[in-house]
Design a protein around this motif. Structure first.
Motif, PDB file in Angstrom:
ATOM      1  N   PHE A  54       0.812  -1.212   0.000  1.00  0.00           N
ATOM      2  CA  PHE A  54       0.000   0.000   0.000  1.00  0.00           C
ATOM      3  C   PHE A  54       0.850   1.269   0.000  1.00  0.00           C
ATOM      4  O   PHE A  54       0.408   2.322  -0.434  1.00  0.00           O
ATOM      5  CB  PHE A  54      -0.920   0.039   1.228  1.00  0.00           C
ATOM      6  N   LYS A  55       2.074   1.142   0.523  1.00  0.00           N
ATOM      7  CA  LYS A  55       2.924   2.318   0.704  1.00  0.00           C
ATOM      8  C   LYS A  55       3.221   3.008  -0.620  1.00  0.00           C
ATOM      9  O   LYS A  55       3.069   4.220  -0.739  1.00  0.00           O
ATOM     10  CB  LYS A  55       4.223   1.917   1.414  1.00  0.00           C
ATOM     11  N   GLY A  56       3.636   2.252  -1.603  1.00  0.00           N
ATOM     12  CA  GLY A  56       3.942   2.844  -2.898  1.00  0.00           C
ATOM     13  C   GLY A  56       2.725   3.467  -3.554  1.00  0.00           C
ATOM     14  O   GLY A  56       2.791   4.561  -4.118  1.00  0.00           O
ATOM     15  N   LEU A  57       1.595   2.792  -3.437  1.00  0.00           N
ATOM     16  CA  LEU A  57       0.351   3.308  -4.018  1.00  0.00           C
ATOM     17  C   LEU A  57      -0.058   4.619  -3.358  1.00  0.00           C
ATOM     18  O   LEU A  57      -0.354   5.611  -4.039  1.00  0.00           O
ATOM     19  CB  LEU A  57      -0.761   2.268  -3.860  1.00  0.00           C
ATOM     20  N   LEU A  58      -0.052   4.643  -2.036  1.00  0.00           N
ATOM     21  CA  LEU A  58      -0.467   5.852  -1.321  1.00  0.00           C
ATOM     22  C   LEU A  58       0.528   6.986  -1.511  1.00  0.00           C
ATOM     23  O   LEU A  58       0.130   8.152  -1.622  1.00  0.00           O
ATOM     24  CB  LEU A  58      -0.675   5.533   0.162  1.00  0.00           C
ATOM     25  N   LEU A  59       1.810   6.667  -1.555  1.00  0.00           N
ATOM     26  CA  LEU A  59       2.811   7.700  -1.805  1.00  0.00           C
ATOM     27  C   LEU A  59       2.638   8.290  -3.199  1.00  0.00           C
ATOM     28  O   LEU A  59       2.728   9.504  -3.391  1.00  0.00           O
ATOM     29  CB  LEU A  59       4.216   7.123  -1.635  1.00  0.00           C
ATOM     30  N   GLY A  60       2.360   7.419  -4.164  1.00  0.00           N
ATOM     31  CA  GLY A  60       2.098   7.898  -5.517  1.00  0.00           C
ATOM     32  C   GLY A  60       0.885   8.802  -5.573  1.00  0.00           C
ATOM     33  O   GLY A  60       0.904   9.857  -6.217  1.00  0.00           O
ATOM     34  N   LEU A  61      -0.198   8.422  -4.884  1.00  0.00           N
ATOM     35  CA  LEU A  61      -1.400   9.262  -4.841  1.00  0.00           C
ATOM     36  C   LEU A  61      -1.121  10.604  -4.172  1.00  0.00           C
ATOM     37  O   LEU A  61      -1.627  11.642  -4.602  1.00  0.00           O
ATOM     38  CB  LEU A  61      -2.528   8.528  -4.110  1.00  0.00           C
ATOM     39  N   PHE A  62      -0.309  10.577  -3.122  1.00  0.00           N
ATOM     40  CA  PHE A  62       0.054  11.817  -2.434  1.00  0.00           C
ATOM     41  C   PHE A  62       0.763  12.773  -3.398  1.00  0.00           C
ATOM     42  O   PHE A  62       0.408  13.947  -3.494  1.00  0.00           O
ATOM     43  CB  PHE A  62       0.947  11.500  -1.232  1.00  0.00           C
ATOM     44  N   PHE A  63       1.744  12.261  -4.133  1.00  0.00           N
ATOM     45  CA  PHE A  63       2.486  13.137  -5.035  1.00  0.00           C
ATOM     46  C   PHE A  63       1.655  13.548  -6.250  1.00  0.00           C
ATOM     47  O   PHE A  63       1.853  14.636  -6.789  1.00  0.00           O
ATOM     48  CB  PHE A  63       3.815  12.507  -5.449  1.00  0.00           C
ATOM     49  N   ILE A  64       0.729  12.711  -6.659  1.00  0.00           N
ATOM     50  CA  ILE A  64      -0.194  13.123  -7.733  1.00  0.00           C
ATOM     51  C   ILE A  64      -1.045  14.293  -7.250  1.00  0.00           C
ATOM     52  O   ILE A  64      -1.232  15.283  -7.966  1.00  0.00           O
ATOM     53  CB  ILE A  64      -1.061  11.935  -8.194  1.00  0.00           C
ATOM     54  N   ALA A  65      -1.545  14.193  -6.028  1.00  0.00           N
ATOM     55  CA  ALA A  65      -2.351  15.277  -5.467  1.00  0.00           C
ATOM     56  C   ALA A  65      -1.538  16.560  -5.328  1.00  0.00           C
ATOM     57  O   ALA A  65      -2.021  17.652  -5.632  1.00  0.00           O
ATOM     58  CB  ALA A  65      -2.926  14.855  -4.113  1.00  0.00           C
ATOM     59  N   VAL A  66      -0.295  16.437  -4.886  1.00  0.00           N
ATOM     60  CA  VAL A  66       0.570  17.613  -4.766  1.00  0.00           C
ATOM     61  C   VAL A  66       0.832  18.202  -6.146  1.00  0.00           C
ATOM     62  O   VAL A  66       0.737  19.419  -6.350  1.00  0.00           O
ATOM     63  CB  VAL A  66       1.898  17.265  -4.056  1.00  0.00           C
ATOM     64  N   GLY A  67       1.153  17.350  -7.105  1.00  0.00           N
ATOM     65  CA  GLY A  67       1.406  17.830  -8.462  1.00  0.00           C
ATOM     66  C   GLY A  67       0.209  18.539  -9.060  1.00  0.00           C
ATOM     67  O   GLY A  67       0.352  19.556  -9.750  1.00  0.00           O
TER      68      GLY A  67
END
Length: 184
Positions: A54-67
């Protein structure tokens, strides 16, 4: 029981995030606090293994939201100001890390690498900015500027590492050789 354990850990994180949201703080801050609390438990390693997918998925979503939240109009309106702030942030942090490297006995050949590697603004800046924006401590204009500066500082780090590596070759050993290079 492993699935129940994983579900409990995820529910713990979600529950604390919702609790933080209910007191008008950032859900990201709640998730961070929950992670700190779980990291201090005796089941830390099991949780880390179970949550790894889940870590990679959630981290990716976090950076997508920031971007998606970056306002590039700020860069178009004030390119000199943005560039100056990025240089100031990265420069001040690089100098501070250089001095800290000597304090922590980082070998002199690796101090430049260490300083540049840690020179960027951190992901937690985005969490703090979101919380301060929600609490109306800062306005949208300032939040957009700081978000852009932190994101650009993150983009600058790999570029600066490439430059550091290239220039360190002219001066001799850069201290970053791999294990296979050391054996040869």
């Amino acid at each position: 029981m492993r699935e129940i354990f994983t579900a409990f850990a995820l529910l713990w994180v979600i529950g604390i995030a919702l609790l933080m949201e209910s007191v008008h703080l950032s859900m990201s801050m709640g998730a961070f606090v929950a992670g700190v609390m779980l990291a201090d438990s005796e089941f830390r390693h099991e949780i880390e293994v179970d949550i790894a997918p889940f870590k990679g998925l959630l981290l990716g979503l976090f950076f997508i939201a920031v971007g998606m939240s970056i306002d590039f109009e700020v860069l178009a309106r004030e390119p000199v100001r943005v560039a100056g702030l990025v240089v100031a942030l990265v420069g001040i942090k690089t100098i501070a890390q250089w001095f800290l490297a000597s304090r922590f006995d980082v070998p002199s050949a690796q101090r430049g690498y260490f300083a540049i590697l840690l020179s960027q603004g951190g992901e937690f800046a985005f969490v703090v900015l979101a919380a301060s924006l929600a609490a109306r401590v800062v306005d949208q204009r300032l939040s957009s500027l700081v978000t852009l500066v932190v994101a650009l500082s993150m983009v600058s780090t790999p570029l600066l590492l490439l430059l550091q590596r290239r220039f360190s070759r002219f001066g001799g050993d850069d201290g970053l050789e791999t294990a296979t290079e050391r054996k040869a």
